[in-house]
Motif scaffolding. Structure first.
Motif, mmCIF file in Angstrom:
data_model
loop_
_atom_site.group_PDB
_atom_site.id
_atom_site.type_symbol
_atom_site.label_atom_id
_atom_site.label_comp_id
_atom_site.label_asym_id
_atom_site.label_seq_id
_atom_site.Cartn_x
_atom_site.Cartn_y
_atom_site.Cartn_z
ATOM 1 N N TRP A 1 3.368 3.166 -16.873
ATOM 2 C CA TRP A 1 3.654 2.040 -15.998
ATOM 3 C C TRP A 1 4.940 1.336 -16.420
ATOM 4 O O TRP A 1 5.762 0.959 -15.576
ATOM 5 N N TYR B 1 1.906 6.770 -6.676
ATOM 6 C CA TYR B 1 0.865 7.716 -7.101
ATOM 7 C C TYR B 1 1.315 9.149 -6.856
ATOM 8 O O TYR B 1 1.227 10.001 -7.743
ATOM 9 N N SER C 1 -5.405 10.731 -31.351
ATOM 10 C CA SER C 1 -4.948 9.381 -31.023
ATOM 11 C C SER C 1 -5.315 9.019 -29.592
ATOM 12 O O SER C 1 -5.123 9.797 -28.671
ATOM 13 N N ARG C 2 -5.851 7.797 -29.456
ATOM 14 C CA ARG C 2 -6.172 7.352 -28.098
ATOM 15 C C ARG C 2 -5.007 6.595 -27.486
ATOM 16 O O ARG C 2 -4.891 6.498 -26.285
ATOM 17 N N ASN C 3 -4.196 6.000 -28.337
ATOM 18 C CA ASN C 3 -3.056 5.246 -27.831
ATOM 19 C C ASN C 3 -1.773 5.951 -28.270
ATOM 20 O O ASN C 3 -1.121 5.556 -29.228
ATOM 21 N N ASP D 1 -1.424 -0.285 -18.233
ATOM 22 C CA ASP D 1 -1.093 1.068 -17.768
ATOM 23 C C ASP D 1 -2.259 1.680 -17.007
ATOM 24 O O ASP D 1 -2.118 2.199 -15.909
ATOM 25 N N LYS D 2 -3.443 1.596 -17.606
ATOM 26 C CA LYS D 2 -4.616 2.182 -16.947
ATOM 27 C C LYS D 2 -4.922 1.444 -15.648
ATOM 28 O O LYS D 2 -5.287 2.060 -14.645
ATOM 29 N N ILE E 1 0.841 -1.202 0.000
ATOM 30 C CA ILE E 1 0.000 0.000 0.000
ATOM 31 C C ILE E 1 0.871 1.244 0.000
ATOM 32 O O ILE E 1 0.632 2.200 -0.748
ATOM 33 N N ALA F 1 2.596 1.788 -3.362
ATOM 34 C CA ALA F 1 1.602 2.237 -4.342
ATOM 35 C C ALA F 1 1.285 3.709 -4.116
ATOM 36 O O ALA F 1 1.233 4.504 -5.066
ATOM 37 N N ALA F 2 1.075 4.074 -2.858
ATOM 38 C CA ALA F 2 0.763 5.469 -2.550
ATOM 39 C C ALA F 2 1.905 6.380 -2.980
ATOM 40 O O ALA F 2 1.687 7.450 -3.555
ATOM 41 N N VAL G 1 -4.670 1.193 -9.558
ATOM 42 C CA VAL G 1 -4.139 0.551 -8.353
ATOM 43 C C VAL G 1 -3.361 1.555 -7.495
ATOM 44 O O VAL G 1 -3.590 1.668 -6.293
ATOM 45 N N VAL G 2 -2.448 2.306 -8.140
ATOM 46 C CA VAL G 2 -1.654 3.229 -7.327
ATOM 47 C C VAL G 2 -2.512 4.388 -6.826
ATOM 48 O O VAL G 2 -2.251 4.941 -5.765
ATOM 49 N N PHE G 3 -3.577 4.715 -7.575
ATOM 50 C CA PHE G 3 -4.470 5.768 -7.090
ATOM 51 C C PHE G 3 -5.155 5.322 -5.800
ATOM 52 O O PHE G 3 -5.269 6.091 -4.839
ATOM 53 N N GLY H 1 -3.932 3.193 -3.709
ATOM 54 C CA GLY H 1 -2.884 3.328 -2.697
ATOM 55 C C GLY H 1 -2.760 4.770 -2.243
ATOM 56 O O GLY H 1 -2.632 5.055 -1.055
ATOM 57 N N PHE I 1 -3.061 3.647 -33.534
ATOM 58 C CA PHE I 1 -3.144 4.748 -32.571
ATOM 59 C C PHE I 1 -4.474 4.756 -31.840
ATOM 60 O O PHE I 1 -4.653 5.439 -30.857
ATOM 61 N N ASP I 2 -5.439 4.013 -32.380
ATOM 62 C CA ASP I 2 -6.731 3.921 -31.714
ATOM 63 C C ASP I 2 -6.848 2.648 -30.899
ATOM 64 O O ASP I 2 -7.534 2.608 -29.891
ATOM 65 N N ARG I 3 -6.181 1.600 -31.377
ATOM 66 C CA ARG I 3 -6.351 0.317 -30.730
ATOM 67 C C ARG I 3 -5.683 0.333 -29.363
ATOM 68 O O ARG I 3 -4.532 0.704 -29.214
ATOM 69 N N ARG I 4 -6.435 -0.058 -28.375
ATOM 70 C CA ARG I 4 -5.872 -0.094 -27.025
ATOM 71 C C ARG I 4 -5.247 -1.451 -26.821
ATOM 72 O O ARG I 4 -5.942 -2.459 -26.740
ATOM 73 N N THR I 5 -3.955 -1.454 -26.735
ATOM 74 C CA THR I 5 -3.237 -2.713 -26.610
ATOM 75 C C THR I 5 -3.231 -3.182 -25.163
ATOM 76 O O THR I 5 -3.681 -2.471 -24.262
ATOM 77 N N ASP J 1 -0.728 -3.433 -23.225
ATOM 78 C CA ASP J 1 0.074 -2.502 -22.423
ATOM 79 C C ASP J 1 -0.741 -1.290 -21.996
ATOM 80 O O ASP J 1 -0.586 -0.784 -20.902
ATOM 81 N N TRP J 2 -1.615 -0.854 -22.912
ATOM 82 C CA TRP J 2 -2.449 0.307 -22.618
ATOM 83 C C TRP J 2 -3.376 -0.009 -21.438
ATOM 84 O O TRP J 2 -3.521 0.779 -20.503
ATOM 85 N N TYR K 1 2.057 10.306 -10.527
ATOM 86 C CA TYR K 1 0.772 10.644 -11.136
ATOM 87 C C TYR K 1 0.137 11.913 -10.581
ATOM 88 O O TYR K 1 -0.480 12.663 -11.318
ATOM 89 N N MET L 1 -2.831 -0.163 -13.662
ATOM 90 C CA MET L 1 -1.870 0.181 -12.616
ATOM 91 C C MET L 1 -2.127 1.590 -12.099
ATOM 92 O O MET L 1 -1.927 1.874 -10.919
ATOM 93 N N GLN L 2 -2.568 2.462 -13.003
ATOM 94 C CA GLN L 2 -2.880 3.819 -12.567
ATOM 95 C C GLN L 2 -3.974 3.786 -11.501
ATOM 96 O O GLN L 2 -3.904 4.485 -10.494
#
Lengths: 289, 307, 267
Positions: A183, A94, C92-94, B22-23, A87, A90-91, B28-30, B32, B12-16, B18-19, A98, B25-26
Motif C-alpha cells: 500500500w 486491485y 517472518s510474518r512482517n 496494508d492488509k 469504487i 479501487a477496482a 478495500v481494493v479487493f 472495489g 519480523f513477527d510484530r505486525r505494525t 503499516d502492516w 493485486y 487497503m488490500q
C-alpha cells in the motif's frame, strides 16, 4: 537495374486504388458528423446566449432558457462521480496491483466488459428495481446518480487500470526492497504517477454521464420542474432528457430551441472529451522516466 | 548483541500499524475489484425480482416470443407478444451493421495501416470524438435532420423508419467498431508484415493476405460488440424509428424496438402490474442477449491472444 | 514450555553470535529449473563478504532470496534455511520489517519517479521520520556517501528517474543507505559508474563496514580483492569455495576452478 514488370505496375495501381478507397470510407464516416455539427450550429447557434443558459424555461417549455436542466445535470454528474470514482479507482488498483492471473480475475474482467455492454435501458430498470423501489430512495437524484455511476464505472476502471499498469514494475520492486508495504508503494510511487491518467478517465466519464438519458428517465430526472433540487432526494431536470422532451413531447416548440439544447449538450460532451484527449497527449509527451 | 537478535525476531513477527493498513487497503481494493461482479449480479437479480410476478403469472413464452400483438395496457384483453419488437430491433440493428461494418473496417484499415504520423493521430481523435456523441443527440438528429431528408429524397410519407434509425445507429456504432478493429489490427505483430513485405508483397497484399486473416478474430469481436451496441441502444432508436409496433416489410416502414418500448411505456405503468412485469421481462431478455453477445465477443478475442 | 522453548532459541542464537546471515542448504528454482543448489555459507557481522563468479552462477538469485524477493516472482521457489540475526526469515510474518533492515542495490539502476530528495527521503519517511531538518541531514549524508551530492545538490527537486544511468545507480545506493540497513547487499554496483567514482564509493564502503555488514556481488575480481574480507566463488549454481580473500588471491585456493577464474582463464 530492376525492370518494373507489368505485374508490379498493376499491383502498384491496385494499392493506390485501395488506399484511396479506404481513405474515402474514413472520410465518409466522419463527414456526416461534421455536417450535423454544422447544422446544429447553424440552426441552434442563434438561440444560445447567457440568458438561455441561465434562465428557467417559460410558456410550457416553449420559451425561456435551460438553467434547471444544466443545474440538474451538474448535480447528477457530481453525485455519480462521488460514487464511481472511488469504487472505480479501487477496482483498478486491485486489478493492476493485486489480482493474480487466474480464472477469478478473468471473471472480474468479464463482468466489467458486460457492465459496459448492458443496454442503458436495462440499467434504468435496475435503477428502478434497486434504488427507487428496494432501497426506497424514490425517484431522486440519488437513485439516478447511482444508476449512472454503475453504468459508467467501467470507463473509470479501464482508464485507471491502464494508467496504473503504465508505471513500470521496477519502481514497485525498488520500493518493496526498501521495506515499503504494498500500500505504501501504491500511495507514494504508483498512484502519484498514474493520477493524471486516471484524471483523463474521470473527465471521459463526466462526458459519458452528461449525455446519458435512458438511465435517468425513471430514476430521478423529471420532464419539467418549477424549482431547482435542494438535495439528493429531490428530482431534477437534466439536459439530456430536456432535449428528448422539447423535441418529442412538447407541442409548439420553436425550431431553434431543441437545436440550441442539442448544441449545448453536444458542446459540453465534445469539449470534455477534447480536454481529456489533449491532456492525454500532453502527458504522453511529458516523459517521467 | 543477543538482545539485538531477539529484537530482530520480534520485529519480523510484530505486525505494525503499516502492516495492518496494508492488509486493510488490500481488503478495500479487493471489494472495489469485485464490485463489477456484484453489480452485474445485482442488475440481474433486481430486474428479475421486478419481472418475477409476470414471468410466473401471466407470462406465456409461446405468446411472448412468437406473436406480434403488443397491447399490454388493453383493459379487457391485454396481449404480450414481442415478436414485432424483436423484428424492429433486429431490422434496425441489421441495417445499422450493413452501414457500419464496411465503414468501420475501412476506417480501421486506413487509420491502422495507411495513415501515418499526424494524420493518423487526428483521425483517431476524430473517431474517438464521434463515439462520444450522446445517443439522445443522435435521436434528435434522426428526428429533425434525417426525417425530412428521407421524406424528400425517397418521396415517402414518413421519414421515421427502419432506414432512418438504421443509418443513425450505424453512424453511432461505426466509430466504436472502428477503434476496436484498429486495436485488433495493431495486435498483429509487425514481424508478420515485414516478413510478407520482404517477399515483395505490396501494402494491400500484406493487408489482405496477412493482416486481415491474422486479425480475423479481433475484427469479429468488434462486429459482435457493434451488434451488442445496436441491440441495446435506446434513445436514438426511440426517437428515429417512428415507434409503431410493426413487422417491417421494407426499410421505409416504421418499427418499434425492444429498448424503446421499455423507455416509452415504463413511465405509464403501475408498479407490479402485468404491463410493468412484461417490460422488466423484456429487460431480462435484453440483458441475457447482450450478456451472451459480450461473452462470445470476449471469448473470440481472447482466443486469438492465447493462440 | 514456552520458557523452555525461548531458552533453546537463546542458546542457538548464542552459538550463532557474530553471525549476521546464516544460510544452510539454500536451493533456488525458477519454474523447476535450478538456479542455485545447496549453498551453505555465513556472513559475519561488520565484514565485507564478496561473491564472485561468472554469469548465471546464481549470485543475483542468492541476494534475491535473502531479501525475500521470491514474493515478487511467482515462479521463484526457495528451499533451505536462511537466518538473519539467528531468525529464520522464511518464517517472518512482517517481511516489510525484514526488508527495511536489508538494503539492496541491483545492477539495473532504478531512480524512482520522485524528486531526487524524495528518492532518498522515502525510506526514512516510511520508518516514521517527519522532521524536515532531520530528513535534510539524512538526504545529504546518503547522497554524499554515494558520491552524488556534488552533482545534484542544486537540483534536488528534479526527477530521480531522469538522471543518467550512472547517476541513477548512485541514487539507488544512496536510497539503500537511507534505510540505515544492518546488511547492505550490492550487486555489480559499479557497472554503470566511471572508475573514479567507483573508487570513491569503494572508499565509502570500507568506512561503512564499521556500521553495517556488506555483501558485495561483483564481476570485477579485483574489486573483491580490494574490498572483501572473505570471498565466495559461485559457479553454475553452486558455491565452489569460500575463503579468506587474501588466501584466495595469493594462490591458496582449494579448488582449481577458483584459481582459474581469479586468474581470468574463464568467465
Amino acid at each position: 537495374m530492376f525492370e518494373i514488370s507489368d505485374l508490379n505496375k498493376r499491383n502498384q495501381k491496385k494499392q493506390k486504388l485501395f488506399q484511396i478507397l479506404f481513405m474515402l470510407m474514413t472520410l465518409l464516416l466522419i463527414a456526416p458528423v461534421l455536417i450535423i455539427l454544422g447544422t446544429l450550429i447553424y440552426k441552434g447557434g442563434s438561440i444560445i446566449s447567457v440568458d438561455f443558459l441561465f434562465t428557467h424555461p417559460t410558456d410550457g417549455m416553449t420559451a425561456g432558457g435551460i438553467f434547471p436542466a444544466l443545474f440538474g445535470t451538474v448535480w447528477l454528474v457530481a453525485v455519480a462521480l462521488l460514487v464511481s470514482v472511488p469504487i472505480g479507482v479501487a477496482a483498478a488498483i486491485y486489478l493492476s496491483e493485486y489480482a493474480p492471473d487466474n480464472w477469478f480475475t478473468r471473471i472480474i474482467n468479464l463482468a466489467i466488459i458486460n457492465l459496459a455492454g448492458v443496454p442503458s435501458i436495462v440499467h434504468a430498470l435496475f435503477g428502478v428495481g434497486a434504488f427507487v423501489i428496494f432501497f426506497k430512495f424514490g425517484t431522486s437524484i440519488l437513485a439516478a446518480s447511482l444508476t449512472l455511476a454503475i453504468m459508467t464505472l467501467p470507463v473509470v476502471i479501464v482508464a485507471s487500470r491502464e494508467s496504473l499498469q503504465a508505471v513500470p514494475k521496477a519502481f514497485r520492486e525498488a520500493c518493496w526492497n526498501m521495506g515499503a508495504t504494498r500500500w505504501q508503494t501504491i500511495r507514494r510511487v504508483v498512484l502519484p504517477n498514474a493520477v493524471s491518467g486516471i484524471l483523463t478517465g474521470v473527465i471521459l466519464e463526466v462526458s459519458r454521464t452528461t449525455g446519458e438519458t435512458a438511465p435517468i428517465m425513471f430514476t430521478g430526472a423529471a420532464f419539467f420542474l418549477p424549482f431547482l433540487p435542494q438535495g439528493v432526494f429531490d428530482q431534477t431536470m437534466a439536459l439530456s432528457l430536456h432535449l428528448f422532451v422539447v423535441s418529442t413531447q412538447v407541442p409548439g416548440v420553436p425550431e431553434a430551441l431543441p437545436y440550441g439544447v442539442a448544441l449545448v449538450l453536444i458542446a459540453m460532451v465534445l469539449i470534455m472529451n477534447s480536454i481529456s484527449i489533449a491532456f492525454r497527449m500532453y502527458l504522453r509527451g511529458k516523459k517521467k522516466w | 548483541m543477543q538482545q539485538n537478535s531477539n529484537m530482530a525476531g520480534n520485529a519480523f513477527d510484530r505486525r505494525t500499524l503499516d502492516w495492518y493498513i496494508d492488509k486493510g487497503m488490500q481488503l478495500v481494493v479487493f471489494i472495489g475489484g469485485i464490485s463489477a461482479i456484484i453489480f452485474i449480479i445485482g442488475i440481474f437479480v433486481f430486474i428479475t425480482l421486478e419481472g418475477m410476478d409476470f414471468v410466473f403469472g401471466r407470462f406465456d413464452p409461446v405468446e411472448f416470443f412468437t406473436t406480434e400483438y403488443w397491447f399490454p395496457s388493453d383493459e379487457d384483453d391485454p396481449e404480450f407478444g414481442i415478436l414485432a419488437l424483436i423484428a424492429g430491433t433486429a431490422s434496425v440493428t441489421g441495417l445499422a451493421m450493413l452501414v457500419a461494418i464496411p465503414f468501420a473496417l475501412g476506417a480501421a484499415i486506413y487509420i491502422g495501416e495507411f495513415a501515418t504520423g499526424k494524420k493518423r493521430e487526428y483521425l483517431k481523435v476524430l473517431v474517438e470524438l464521434l463515439a462520444a456523441i450522446p445517443s439522445v443527440v443522435w435521436g434528435f438528429i434522426g428526428l429533425s435532420i434525417m426525417n425530412p431528408l428521407i421524406i424528400e429524397v425517397f418521396d415517402v410519407p414518413v421519414g421515421l423508419n427502419v432506414l432512418n434509425a438504421g443509418v443513425i445507429l450505424g453512424l453511432m456504432a461505426a466509430p466504436i467498431m472502428a477503434s476496436i478493429a484498429e486495436d485488433a489490427l495493431k495486435a498483429v505483430p509487425e514481424s508478420y508484415r515485414e516478413a510478407a513485405e520482404a517477399l515483395g508483397a505490396t501494402r494491400w497484399q500484406v493487408i489482405f493476405k496477412v493482416v486481415l486473416p491474422a486479425a480475423k478474430n479481433g475484427l469479429l469481436g468488434a462486429v459482435l460488440l457493434g451488434v451488442g451496441r445496436g441491440f441495446g441502444e435506446t434513445m436514438a432508436v426511440l426517437m428515429a424509428t417512428g415507434h409503431s409496433v410493426n413487422i417491417p416489410g421494407s426499410i421505409f416502414d416504421s418499427v418499434r424496438a425492444l429498448t424503446a418500448t421499455i423507455a416509452a411505456e415504463l413511465g405509464e405503468t403501475a408498479v407490479g402490474s402485468d404491463h410493468y412485469g412484461a417490460l422488466f421481462t423484456i429487460g431480462i431478455f435484453l440483458f441475457l442477449i447482450t450478456f451472451v453477445i459480450n461473452l462470445s465477443a470476449d471469448l473470440i478475442v481472447r482466443g486469438v491472444r492465447k493462440g | 514450555m514456552v520458557v523452555a522453548a525461548k531458552t533453546t532459541e537463546a542458546v542457538t542464537q548464542n552459538t550463532a553470535q557474530s553471525l549476521k546471515l546464516d544460510v544452510r542448504n539454500l536451493s533456488i528454482h525458477y519454474s523447476g529449473i535450478p538456479a542455485l543448489e545447496n549453498v551453505t555459507l555465513d556472513v559475519r557481522e561488520n565484514e565485507i563478504f564478496g561473491i564472485i563468479g561468472p554469469a548465471n552462477a546464481g549470485k543475483t538469485s542468492f541476494l534475491k532470496a535473502l531479501n525475500r524477493m521470491d514474493m515478487f516472482t511467482s515462479n521463484m521457489k526457495v528451499q533451505g534455511d536462511i537466518r538473519f540475526n539467528g531468525y529464520d526469515i522464511y518464517k517472518s510474518r512482517n517481511i516489510y520489517a525484514l526488508r527495511s533492515r536489508i538494503g539492496v542495490v541491483f545492477p539495473l539502476p532504478v531512480g524512482l519517479p520522485l524528486t531526487i530528495y524524495e528518492n532518498v527521503a522515502l525510506a526514512p519517511r516510511l520508518s516514521g521520520i517527519r522532521n524536515k531538518a532531520e530528513l535534510d541531514v539524512i538526504v545529504e549524508r546518503c547522497l554524499e556517501r554515494a558520491a552524488l551530492w556534488d552533482e545534484v545538490k542544486d537540483r534536488l527537486d528534479s526527477l530521480g528517474s531522469l538522471l543518467s544511468g550512472g547517476q541513477q545507480q548512485r541514487l539507488t545506493i544512496a536510497r539503500a543507505l537511507s534505510q540505515e540497513p544492518e546488511v547492505l547487499m550490492l550487486d555489480e554496483f559499479s557497472i554503470a559508474v566511471d572508475p573514479v567514482t567507483t573508487m570513491r564509493i569503494e572508499d565509502v564502503l570500507k568506512e561503512l563496514k564499521s556500521e553495517m555488514t556488506i555483501v558485495l556481488v561483483t564481476n570485477l575480481v579485483q574489486q573483491a580483492r580490494r574490498l572483501a574480507d572473505r570471498t565466495a566463488f559461485f559457479l553454475e549454481g553452486r558455491c565452489v569455495e569460500i575463503g579468506d580473500t587474501e588466501e584466495l588471491f595469493t594462490g591458496r585456493t582449494k579448488e582449481q576452478s577458483t584459481q582459474d577464474y581469479i586468474e581470468g582463464k574463464f568467465g
